[in-house]
Design a protein around this motif. Structure first.
Motif, PDB file in Angstrom:
ATOM      1  N   ALA B 200      11.200 -11.140  20.250  1.00 14.78           N
ATOM      2  CA  ALA B 200       9.761 -10.973  20.481  1.00 14.78           C
ATOM      3  C   ALA B 200       9.348  -9.517  20.283  1.00 14.78           C
ATOM      4  O   ALA B 200       8.299  -9.230  19.700  1.00 14.78           O
ATOM      5  CB  ALA B 200       9.406 -11.441  21.887  1.00 14.78           C
ATOM      6  N   LEU B 201      10.203  -8.569  20.757  1.00 13.47           N
ATOM      7  CA  LEU B 201       9.884  -7.146  20.594  1.00 13.47           C
ATOM      8  C   LEU B 201       9.811  -6.779  19.118  1.00 13.47           C
ATOM      9  O   LEU B 201       8.909  -6.052  18.683  1.00 13.47           O
ATOM     10  CB  LEU B 201      10.952  -6.290  21.269  1.00 13.47           C
ATOM     11  N   VAL B 202      10.784  -7.292  18.347  1.00 18.73           N
ATOM     12  CA  VAL B 202      10.800  -6.981  16.910  1.00 18.73           C
ATOM     13  C   VAL B 202       9.547  -7.532  16.246  1.00 18.73           C
ATOM     14  O   VAL B 202       8.907  -6.855  15.435  1.00 18.73           O
ATOM     15  CB  VAL B 202      12.071  -7.560  16.250  1.00 18.73           C
ATOM     16  N   LEU B 203       9.189  -8.774  16.616  1.00 16.75           N
ATOM     17  CA  LEU B 203       8.011  -9.375  16.001  1.00 16.75           C
ATOM     18  C   LEU B 203       6.734  -8.644  16.406  1.00 16.75           C
ATOM     19  O   LEU B 203       5.750  -8.639  15.676  1.00 16.75           O
ATOM     20  CB  LEU B 203       7.913 -10.858  16.387  1.00 16.75           C
ATOM     21  N   GLN B 204       6.785  -7.999  17.578  1.00 16.49           N
ATOM     22  CA  GLN B 204       5.617  -7.254  18.048  1.00 16.49           C
ATOM     23  C   GLN B 204       5.338  -6.036  17.153  1.00 16.49           C
ATOM     24  O   GLN B 204       4.183  -5.711  16.894  1.00 16.49           O
ATOM     25  CB  GLN B 204       5.890  -6.777  19.470  1.00 16.49           C
ATOM     26  N   VAL B 205       6.394  -5.353  16.698  1.00 14.52           N
ATOM     27  CA  VAL B 205       6.167  -4.174  15.862  1.00 14.52           C
ATOM     28  C   VAL B 205       6.138  -4.515  14.379  1.00 14.52           C
ATOM     29  O   VAL B 205       5.714  -3.695  13.566  1.00 14.52           O
ATOM     30  CB  VAL B 205       7.220  -3.077  16.091  1.00 14.52           C
ATOM     31  N   ALA B 206       6.598  -5.724  14.020  1.00 12.23           N
ATOM     32  CA  ALA B 206       6.703  -6.063  12.602  1.00 12.23           C
ATOM     33  C   ALA B 206       5.382  -5.907  11.837  1.00 12.23           C
ATOM     34  O   ALA B 206       5.391  -5.353  10.730  1.00 12.23           O
ATOM     35  CB  ALA B 206       7.255  -7.475  12.440  1.00 12.23           C
ATOM     36  N   PRO B 207       4.231  -6.356  12.390  1.00 10.95           N
ATOM     37  CA  PRO B 207       2.991  -6.193  11.617  1.00 10.95           C
ATOM     38  C   PRO B 207       2.701  -4.735  11.276  1.00 10.95           C
ATOM     39  O   PRO B 207       2.341  -4.425  10.128  1.00 10.95           O
ATOM     40  CB  PRO B 207       1.914  -6.746  12.567  1.00 10.95           C
ATOM     41  N   ALA B 208       2.886  -3.830  12.252  1.00 11.32           N
ATOM     42  CA  ALA B 208       2.641  -2.408  11.999  1.00 11.32           C
ATOM     43  C   ALA B 208       3.561  -1.909  10.893  1.00 11.32           C
ATOM     44  O   ALA B 208       3.134  -1.184   9.977  1.00 11.32           O
ATOM     45  CB  ALA B 208       2.848  -1.595  13.274  1.00 11.32           C
ATOM     46  N   LEU B 209       4.837  -2.306  10.963  1.00 11.38           N
ATOM     47  CA  LEU B 209       5.798  -1.841   9.965  1.00 11.38           C
ATOM     48  C   LEU B 209       5.454  -2.385   8.578  1.00 11.38           C
ATOM     49  O   LEU B 209       5.467  -1.653   7.588  1.00 11.38           O
ATOM     50  CB  LEU B 209       7.211  -2.274  10.364  1.00 11.38           C
ATOM     51  N   LEU B 210       5.127  -3.694   8.511  1.00 15.26           N
ATOM     52  CA  LEU B 210       4.822  -4.288   7.209  1.00 15.26           C
ATOM     53  C   LEU B 210       3.572  -3.662   6.599  1.00 15.26           C
ATOM     54  O   LEU B 210       3.541  -3.332   5.414  1.00 15.26           O
ATOM     55  CB  LEU B 210       4.646  -5.807   7.356  1.00 15.26           C
ATOM     56  N   LEU B 211       2.558  -3.468   7.443  1.00 15.18           N
ATOM     57  CA  LEU B 211       1.331  -2.833   6.950  1.00 15.18           C
ATOM     58  C   LEU B 211       1.652  -1.442   6.404  1.00 15.18           C
ATOM     59  O   LEU B 211       1.198  -1.051   5.317  1.00 15.18           O
ATOM     60  CB  LEU B 211       0.315  -2.739   8.091  1.00 15.18           C
ATOM     61  N   GLY B 212       2.461  -0.689   7.156  1.00 15.36           N
ATOM     62  CA  GLY B 212       2.852   0.648   6.716  1.00 15.36           C
ATOM     63  C   GLY B 212       3.584   0.614   5.392  1.00 15.36           C
ATOM     64  O   GLY B 212       3.338   1.443   4.509  1.00 15.36           O
ATOM     65  N   ILE B 213       4.479  -0.364   5.227  1.00 16.85           N
ATOM     66  CA  ILE B 213       5.247  -0.455   3.982  1.00 16.85           C
ATOM     67  C   ILE B 213       4.319  -0.722   2.796  1.00 16.85           C
ATOM     68  O   ILE B 213       4.433  -0.096   1.742  1.00 16.85           O
ATOM     69  CB  ILE B 213       6.320  -1.563   4.099  1.00 16.85           C
ATOM     70  N   VAL B 214       3.352  -1.638   3.005  1.00 18.18           N
ATOM     71  CA  VAL B 214       2.409  -1.943   1.920  1.00 18.18           C
ATOM     72  C   VAL B 214       1.602  -0.697   1.553  1.00 18.18           C
ATOM     73  O   VAL B 214       1.474  -0.336   0.369  1.00 18.18           O
ATOM     74  CB  VAL B 214       1.473  -3.101   2.332  1.00 18.18           C
ATOM     75  N   ILE B 215       1.077   0.002   2.562  1.00 18.09           N
ATOM     76  CA  ILE B 215       0.295   1.216   2.275  1.00 18.09           C
ATOM     77  C   ILE B 215       1.150   2.233   1.527  1.00 18.09           C
ATOM     78  O   ILE B 215       0.711   2.857   0.560  1.00 18.09           O
ATOM     79  CB  ILE B 215      -0.243   1.841   3.582  1.00 18.09           C
ATOM     80  N   ALA B 216       2.395   2.393   1.980  1.00 17.79           N
ATOM     81  CA  ALA B 216       3.278   3.375   1.349  1.00 17.79           C
ATOM     82  C   ALA B 216       3.470   3.048  -0.125  1.00 17.79           C
ATOM     83  O   ALA B 216       3.384   3.933  -0.986  1.00 17.79           O
ATOM     84  CB  ALA B 216       4.622   3.399   2.068  1.00 17.79           C
ATOM     85  N   LEU B 217       3.716   1.782  -0.432  1.00 17.75           N
ATOM     86  CA  LEU B 217       3.952   1.415  -1.829  1.00 17.75           C
ATOM     87  C   LEU B 217       2.694   1.617  -2.668  1.00 17.75           C
ATOM     88  O   LEU B 217       2.761   2.039  -3.819  1.00 17.75           O
ATOM     89  CB  LEU B 217       4.430  -0.038  -1.916  1.00 17.75           C
TER      90      LEU B 217
END
Lengths: 348, 342
Positions: B200-217
């Motif tokens: 659950a903790l991982v899934l909680q931060v996953a959206p922030a991380l995925l959004l960051g990855i998309v912006i970075a690319l």
């Protein structure tokens, strides 16, 4: 640059010819004056408040013997060491920033501080050492790390970029080892180690101070003698060689001096952070010179550490903080202020 | 947009081959990460626990322990690597790592506050504090760095980051040195680990991380243009200020979220972009692609090694340094380094 920006001593053709940037000189003198005034203040302050006259009397050995002992045996070594250690850190920072031409440069780049911390941690956590043993352990660790970085980065000469990369790599490994030691140790020895690691002048005496002060002073004089070569080296190896400066040898000499300065400071007070990084930057902005101003960096470092130590002693009295904690805070705030001021000047 | 060929070290076909190789390596490591550990578990059981009935007694080790860990390794690895690539492209300074914008210092300070002042003990509580601290600190660094300047000077961001981190570290240490209990909590938090044991903790931060990855690319191309100099970039129609702000946002999301959940893990964000640049040349699109794959490789490999090396497990932040640093030294000695971007 207009010629009147410089002060001249002697004539270009004569045996003695010295050209000093006027602003650098003035700033240096003002800083020195401020440091001495603060030193006077620090000698008088404490649980036993003394007036300026009393401090002066005690320094000269007159007045009550009890006061003389407080001032000359307790407070003076601390004030002197704050000046010497701060100055040494400021100068070594200036050397490294000039050598690798990077404002993020500090003795940390060659892994000295991390290595010193490793040495101290091993002495504290694994061997339960005394003050002098910890200092020795830190020195051995720091020097070994610096030597390792230099040797691994050496390949037909030393190149700034390669030195940075190898320094980062060795520091990272040592820091990881330090982290492992910290989480494996008991809470008590981990706290002791963290206190040492913050850097502190608490409880310093002449016995502890003198060896490192002597080393620092010799290294400072030698550095100042090399300062012209250092400035030429900043123009690039080729230009420096063309002007008769042996680039590789000068770099090694300067780097060794930088390491000795940091080592002396660390042995006396632990790894006091931020001064080596901030002092040269502040000095450069104050003296408005593009090159590195060694003497200015010395005085900025000395003043910064003395001020920080004064705060560490008196801010939360009777509790004493390690001075290293205060240096990072004050140094950081000052750098922020400088950034603001610079942009105001630029926009006006 | 411009199609001018950028100087590169390898021909495009070779670069593509490298990427495929990295991808294969990553796939192997994901499988190893799920199967290896204190108790080795057969691949069939792993597959059954994830996609099948999940009735095997070892299924709980997979779903509670190794799945969150592997997932976090992938996400945090990519996040740390990409944020490092962005900060190095932005500041053009080889010493710059994602922590330089104050993310780590801000997160640590917030955790110290949480543990020392508010008495927080739960993992979710630390996560919230750390992420807020990281966000607030980077915002502060950005404001100080961008204050009152007509031109953007990357060096000012770096100096502001160093300065504000220093202040935060100072405050944090003065709290911990006076409060042994908080010191004890924080010394374990600050040795970063992927072992979160809670999906659950991982899934909680996953959206922030995925959004960051998309912006970075998406930033790769604008950063290329910016790399040619601000004046040229402006005349080509890009908006440096917007690019800078977006880049800082991406770094905050990526580095902030991964530090919040795993604690500070150094070195990945510093080293992988260097290696990617040596392999791929100066085109940010290739650097980012390579970093995206190579950084999780380092993180997962280190995590697996840490599990197998000693009985009590070595934390991943400790292993990354010992796995990565020798490689970095070897490359630095071997490669004809371009100090040009240094």
């Amino acid at each position: 640059m207009r010629p009147s920006d410089y002060l001249y001593l002697g004539r270009p053709t004569g045996p003695v010819y010295l050209r000093v940037r006027a602003q650098g000189l003035w700033v240096g003198m003002l800083l020195a004056l401020a440091a001495l005034m603060l030193a006077g203040l620090a000698l008088g302050a404490g649980a036993l408040e003394l007036s300026h006259a009393q401090v002066w009397q005690a320094l000269l050995g007159e007045g009550p013997a009890r006061l003389a002992a407080v001032v000359r045996e307790w407070r003076l070594p601390r004030v002197v060491m704050a000046l010497v250690v701060g100055g040494a850190l400021g100068m070594s920072g200036a050397i490294f920033q000039s050598l690798i031409r990077n404002p993020l440069g500090s003795p940390d780049v060659i892994g000295f501080n991390t290595g010193a911390y490793t040495g101290a941690l091993v002495t504290i956590i694994l061997l339960q050492g005394s003050y002098f043993e910890i200092a020795t352990g830190a020195l051995a660790g720091g020097l070994a790390a610096a030597l390792l970085v230099y040797l691994l980065a050496y390949r037909r000469g030393i190149q700034g970029f390669r030195l940075i990369i190898v320094g980062i790599a060795i520091s990272a490994m040592l820091a990881a080892f330090n982290t492992w030691l910290m989480i494996s140790a008991s809470l008590e020895s981990a706290m002791t180690a963290a206190l040492w690691g913050a850097g502190s002048l608490n409880g310093i005496t002449w016995d502890k101070a003198l060896p490192s002060a002597l080393f620092s002073l010799v290294a400072m004089v030698l550095t100042l003698l090399l300062s012209r070569r250092m400035a030429l080296l900043e123009m690039g190896d080729d230009s420096a060689s063309a002007l008769g400066v042996p680039a590789e040898r000068t770099r090694l000499q300067l780097m060794s001096l930088g390491v000795v300065l940091t080592a002396a400071a660390t042995a006396a007070a632990g790894p006091i952070s931020f001064i080596a990084l901030a002092a040269p930057q502040i000095a450069q902005r104050l003296s408005r010179s593009h090159g590195t101003a060694l003497l200015c960096a010395f005085w900025v470092g000395a003043l910064l550490l003395l001020l920080a130590d004064y705060c560490a002693q008196h801010l939360f009295a009777p509790r004493q903080l390690p001075v290293g904690i205060v240096t990072v805070s004050i140094g950081g705030l000052y750098l922020v202020w400088l950034l603001f001021r610079q942009s105001r000047l630029a926009s006006s | 947009m411009h199609k001018a060929p950028l100087p590169t070290t390898l021909p495009a076909a070779n670069r593509l081959a490298w990427l495929v190789l990295c991808l294969g390596l990553l796939a192997v490591l994901v499988l190893l990460s799920l199967t290896l550990g204190a108790k080795p578990i057969a691949l069939a059981v792993v597959a059954d626990s994830l996609f099948g009935s999940g009735l095997h007694p070892d299924a709980i080790i997979i779903t509670q322990g190794r799945l969150p860990r592997t997932l976090l390794g992938l996400l945090a690895g990519a996040a740390l690597g990409l944020s490092g690539a962005i900060i190095q492209a932005l500041t053009r300074n080889p010493l710059a790592d994602p922590g330089i914008l104050g993310v780590n210092a801000g997160a640590s300070f917030a955790v110290v506050l949480g543990a020392g002042v508010f008495g927080i003990t739960s993992a979710a509580g630390y996560l919230a504090f750390a992420f807020t601290g990281a966000l607030a600190t980077t915002l502060l660094v950005y404001l100080v760095g961008a204050y009152g300047t007509a031109r953007l000077e990357p060096m000012r961001f770096v100096l502001a980051g160093v300065a504000i981190s220093a202040v935060m570290m100072g405050f944090a240490s003065s709290i911990t040195l006076l409060n042994p209990w908080a010191f004890d909590r924080v010394r374990f938090w600050s040795a970063g680990s992927l072992d979160v044991r809670d999906l659950a903790l991982v899934l909680q931060v996953a959206p922030a991380l995925l959004l960051g990855i998309v912006i970075a690319l998406l930033l790769a191309r604008p950063l290329n243009v910016l790399g040619m100099g601000e004046d040229l970039a402006v005349s080509l129609g890009s908006r440096p200020r917007l690019i800078h702000a977006t880049a800082v946002l991406a770094i905050t999301l990526l580095c902030g979220a991964s530090t919040a959940i795993a604690g500070p893990i150094g070195f990945v964000g510093l080293m992988i972009p260097h290696i990617a640049r040596w392999m791929m040349g100066t085109d940010q699109r290739w650097i980012m692609a390579c970093t995206l794959l190579l950084a999780p490789v380092l993180l997962l490999a280190s995590d697996i090694i840490g599990r197998l090396l000693v009985p009590g497990e070595l934390r991943v932040s400790i292993v990354t340094a010992f796995v990565g640093a020798p490689v970095l030294i070897w490359l630095a000695r071997r490669a004809q380094l371009s100090g040009g971007r240094a």
